[in-house]
Design a protein around this motif. Structure first.
Motif, mmCIF file in Angstrom:
data_model
loop_
_atom_site.group_PDB
_atom_site.id
_atom_site.type_symbol
_atom_site.label_atom_id
_atom_site.label_comp_id
_atom_site.label_asym_id
_atom_site.label_seq_id
_atom_site.Cartn_x
_atom_site.Cartn_y
_atom_site.Cartn_z
ATOM 1 N N ASP A 60 -10.576 -9.382 5.169
ATOM 2 C CA ASP A 60 -11.205 -10.036 4.076
ATOM 3 C C ASP A 60 -11.422 -9.152 2.447
ATOM 4 N N VAL A 61 -10.079 -9.942 2.133
ATOM 5 C CA VAL A 61 -9.357 -9.242 0.811
ATOM 6 C C VAL A 61 -10.862 -9.555 -0.348
ATOM 7 N N PRO A 62 -10.920 -8.268 -1.275
ATOM 8 C CA PRO A 62 -11.447 -9.295 -2.802
ATOM 9 C C PRO A 62 -10.406 -9.898 -3.603
ATOM 10 N N ASP A 63 -10.854 -10.439 -3.981
ATOM 11 C CA ASP A 63 -9.388 -11.280 -5.013
ATOM 12 C C ASP A 63 -8.174 -9.783 -5.811
ATOM 13 N N VAL A 64 -9.349 -9.396 -6.731
ATOM 14 C CA VAL A 64 -8.847 -8.763 -7.024
ATOM 15 C C VAL A 64 -7.711 -7.535 -6.223
ATOM 16 N N VAL A 65 -7.789 -7.674 -5.128
ATOM 17 C CA VAL A 65 -7.096 -6.474 -4.706
ATOM 18 C C VAL A 65 -6.096 -7.263 -3.208
ATOM 19 N N ALA A 66 -5.726 -8.620 -3.627
ATOM 20 C CA ALA A 66 -5.264 -9.991 -3.328
ATOM 21 C C ALA A 66 -4.063 -10.559 -4.581
ATOM 22 N N ARG A 67 -4.712 -9.993 -5.676
ATOM 23 C CA ARG A 67 -3.830 -10.183 -6.887
ATOM 24 C C ARG A 67 -3.258 -9.067 -6.640
ATOM 25 N N ALA A 68 -3.141 -7.610 -6.562
ATOM 26 C CA ALA A 68 -2.149 -6.704 -6.382
ATOM 27 C C ALA A 68 -1.031 -6.432 -5.549
ATOM 28 N N VAL A 69 -1.209 -7.625 -4.217
ATOM 29 C CA VAL A 69 -0.082 -7.470 -3.562
ATOM 30 C C VAL A 69 0.896 -8.092 -3.545
ATOM 31 N N PRO A 70 1.914 -8.371 -3.011
ATOM 32 C CA PRO A 70 3.056 -9.003 -3.204
ATOM 33 C C PRO A 70 2.451 -9.834 -2.031
ATOM 34 N N ARG A 71 2.969 -11.627 -2.997
ATOM 35 C CA ARG A 71 2.693 -12.747 -1.464
ATOM 36 C C ARG A 71 4.099 -12.750 -0.854
ATOM 37 N N ALA A 72 3.389 -12.804 0.195
ATOM 38 C CA ALA A 72 3.907 -12.434 1.208
ATOM 39 C C ALA A 72 4.157 -14.167 1.650
ATOM 40 N N ARG A 73 5.196 -14.438 2.928
ATOM 41 C CA ARG A 73 5.326 -15.602 3.591
ATOM 42 C C ARG A 73 4.526 -15.482 4.892
ATOM 43 N N ARG A 74 4.011 -16.692 5.510
ATOM 44 C CA ARG A 74 2.952 -16.018 7.297
ATOM 45 C C ARG A 74 4.103 -15.221 7.461
ATOM 46 N N GLY A 75 3.191 -14.614 8.667
ATOM 47 C CA GLY A 75 4.036 -14.016 9.804
ATOM 48 C C GLY A 75 4.167 -12.768 9.719
ATOM 49 N N HIS A 76 4.221 -12.532 11.266
ATOM 50 C CA HIS A 76 4.326 -10.349 11.060
ATOM 51 C C HIS A 76 5.750 -10.170 10.958
ATOM 52 N N ASP A 77 6.653 -10.964 11.240
ATOM 53 C CA ASP A 77 8.392 -10.888 10.720
ATOM 54 C C ASP A 77 8.518 -10.086 9.432
ATOM 55 N N ASP A 78 7.616 -10.534 8.502
ATOM 56 C CA ASP A 78 8.241 -10.190 7.394
ATOM 57 C C ASP A 78 8.349 -9.104 7.033
ATOM 58 N N GLU A 79 9.387 -8.447 5.925
ATOM 59 C CA GLU A 79 9.741 -7.188 5.603
ATOM 60 C C GLU A 79 8.733 -7.368 4.236
ATOM 61 N N PRO A 80 8.265 -6.251 4.289
ATOM 62 C CA PRO A 80 7.229 -5.610 2.927
ATOM 63 C C PRO A 80 7.837 -4.926 1.568
ATOM 64 N N VAL A 81 7.380 -6.189 0.371
ATOM 65 C CA VAL A 81 8.121 -5.728 -0.669
ATOM 66 C C VAL A 81 7.937 -4.115 -1.196
ATOM 67 N N LYS A 82 8.856 -3.599 -1.751
ATOM 68 C CA LYS A 82 8.923 -2.133 -1.844
ATOM 69 C C LYS A 82 8.880 -2.267 -3.377
ATOM 70 N N ARG A 83 7.665 -2.074 -4.338
ATOM 71 C CA ARG A 83 6.949 -1.903 -5.417
ATOM 72 C C ARG A 83 6.479 -0.590 -6.169
ATOM 73 N N GLY A 84 6.349 -0.081 -4.888
ATOM 74 C CA GLY A 84 5.941 1.418 -4.831
ATOM 75 C C GLY A 84 4.712 1.524 -4.694
ATOM 76 N N GLY A 85 4.272 2.738 -4.590
ATOM 77 C CA GLY A 85 2.623 2.845 -3.951
ATOM 78 C C GLY A 85 2.987 2.273 -2.368
ATOM 79 N N ILE A 86 1.802 2.469 -1.874
ATOM 80 C CA ILE A 86 1.797 1.339 -0.153
ATOM 81 C C ILE A 86 2.110 0.328 -0.344
ATOM 82 N N GLU A 87 3.093 0.176 0.878
ATOM 83 C CA GLU A 87 3.816 -0.895 1.663
ATOM 84 C C GLU A 87 2.546 -1.905 2.225
#
Length: 146
Positions: A60-87
């Motif tokens: 249940d992530v608020p919009d302000v946090v969701a906007r800071a997360v790289p947009r990933a496709r659905r599914g757990h087999d996606d690799e995190p986007v490396k942009r610095g900070g926590i992946e």
């Protein structure tokens, strides 16, 4: 518990006795404007066979946090986007964030309602701290519990 090099998160501290999970990045965004966002969320903490966290899901992530997360496709087999900070990864349809902590297999999942605090430097997460009750539902088969 902190095991650098064991997974994508630089620093992981888990105190199961009091239910605090802290994730820290190493010096990312040192000069960016910082903001702390606190919210309540359904939390899943997946643990390995030695009760060490391997992933954390924030449902249940608020919009302000969701906007800071790289947009990933659905599914757990996606690799995190490396942009610095926590992946971390985001399901953009539900604003559900999952953070891989280790490559070890999970054996148990703690299912809780918890308090989450995210320290952002610009759009990079520097720290995620989760407070969860020590008692609650556990899925011992590794499947999904709601």
């Amino acid at each position: 518990m902190s095991e650098p090099g064991d997974g994508p998160c630089p620093s992981v501290d888990w105190d199961a006795g009091i239910g605090i999970l802290t994730l820290r990045a190493d010096g990312a965004g040192a000069h960016a404007q910082r903001a702390t966002v606190t919210f309540h969320s359904r939390v899943w903490i997946s643990l390995d066979d030695r009760a060490r966290p391997v992933t954390v899901d924030l449902l249940d992530v608020p919009d302000v946090v969701a906007r800071a997360v790289p947009r990933a496709r659905r599914g757990h087999d996606d690799e995190p986007v490396k942009r610095g900070g926590i992946e971390w990864l985001l399901d953009p349809d539900s604003d559900w964030v999952w953070i891989p902590l280790s490559s070890r297999p999970d054996r148990t999942r703690l299912v809780r309602e918890g308090r989450v605090e995210v320290l952002l430097a610009g759009d990079q997460p520097l720290r995620v701290r989760v407070w969860v009750p020590v008692s609650g539902a556990t899925d011992r088969d590794g499947g999904w519990t709601r």
